[in-house]
Design an enzyme around this catalytic site. Sequence first.
Site, PDB file in Angstrom:
ATOM      1  CG  LEU A 155       8.757  17.122  -5.693  1.00  0.00           C
ATOM      2  CD1 LEU A 155       8.807  15.804  -6.291  1.00  0.00           C
ATOM      3  CD2 LEU A 155       9.861  17.974  -6.335  1.00  0.00           C
ATOM      4  CG  ASP A 156       6.096  23.334  -9.071  1.00  0.00           C
ATOM      5  OD1 ASP A 156       6.017  23.550  -7.510  1.00  0.00           O
ATOM      6  OD2 ASP A 156       6.884  23.509  -9.731  1.00  0.00           O
ATOM      7  CG  LEU A 157      -0.587  19.481 -10.617  1.00  0.00           C
ATOM      8  CD1 LEU A 157      -1.444  18.689  -9.440  1.00  0.00           C
ATOM      9  CD2 LEU A 157      -1.569  20.320 -11.159  1.00  0.00           C
ATOM     10  CB  THR A 181       7.603  18.685 -10.110  1.00  0.00           C
ATOM     11  OG1 THR A 181       7.835  19.820 -10.638  1.00  0.00           O
ATOM     12  CG2 THR A 181       9.202  18.154  -9.909  1.00  0.00           C
ATOM     13  NE  ARG A 202       7.392  23.109 -12.465  1.00  0.00           N
ATOM     14  CZ  ARG A 202       6.950  22.361 -13.471  1.00  0.00           C
ATOM     15  NH1 ARG A 202       6.739  22.411 -14.773  1.00  0.00           N
ATOM     16  NH2 ARG A 202       6.904  20.839 -13.034  1.00  0.00           N
TER      17      ARG A 202
END
Length: 248
Positions: free
Chosen positions: A103-105, A107, A191
Site C-alpha cells: 500500500l502506498d505511504l 494509503t 490513484r
Amino acid sequence: MQRLQKLLARAGWGSRRACEEIITAGRVTVNGETVTRMGARAAEEDDIRVDGTRIKLFVGHVHLMLNKPPGYITTRVDPQGRATVMDLIPEELRMRVFPVGRLDLDTTGLLLLTDDGELSQRLIHPSHHVMKEYVVDVDGTPSEGKLHSMRHGLKLEDGFTQPCEVTLLDIGQGESRLRVIIGEGRNRQVRRMFEMLEHPVRRLKRVAMGPLRLGELTLGEARELSEAQLMALREAVNLPLADETPDD
Ligand code: URA
C-alpha cells in the site's frame, strides 16, 4: 530432534544464519547447559533459552491482518530508518513475516503480512483475480461518463486497466466518496486512474482483499487471522484447506 539453529529460527530469532551466530556467541542454553557447537540438536520439548529467555516455537504459518495508518512504508526494512509497517506488528513476529503486496505511504487499511510464500504469491498474482476493494475520496465529483470509462478500462502509461467496479457512495463539500473494486494490483493504480479522470485522490483506504474484510480493526492494529478467515483466503486462491508444508 532438530538442529538448534532451525528451532531458533522457528521461534522468530532470525534467519538460520543469524541463529547460528547467536549460538556461537554462547547465548543459547539447552536444559541449562550453554551450547556453542554448530550442528547441535535439540527437541521441541527441551528447555531452550536465548539470553535466559525460553523460546516459543511457532506452529505452522503466521498470518496477520493490519489496519495500516498513513505515513508508514510497506517494506520490511527501510535503509533510511523511516517508519515501516513492521513497526506496528508484535516484535517476535517481525523477523518472520513480510507484507503481501504494497500500500502506498498514505494509503490506509487492510494489509496482510505472512510467512507463507506460496499463499502470498497467489494472492498477488493477477491470474487468481483476487479482488481488492477500496473506499476512495476524490476531488470533485466524477461524471457518470467518466465512471463508465473507468469501469470499462482506462489507458494508463502501462496499458489499459481491466474492467472494474466503481460506485459513487457520497457527494460532500468539494469531494466525493466512491467504492472501487479491482482485480489488478499495479503500482498506484487507483490513484493513477483518478488522476487520469482529473479527480485526484484525497484519501484511499483498502477495505477488503478477496474474502478478507477489514471489519472492526482499528487504525494501527494488527491481528492474527481466524481459522475461518484463513480457510476462506486459501480457498480463494485454490490452495488446499489444510497446510501440509513439510518440516524439513
Ligand atoms: N492503489 C493505489 O493507488 N494505491 C494503493 O496503495 C493501493 C492501490
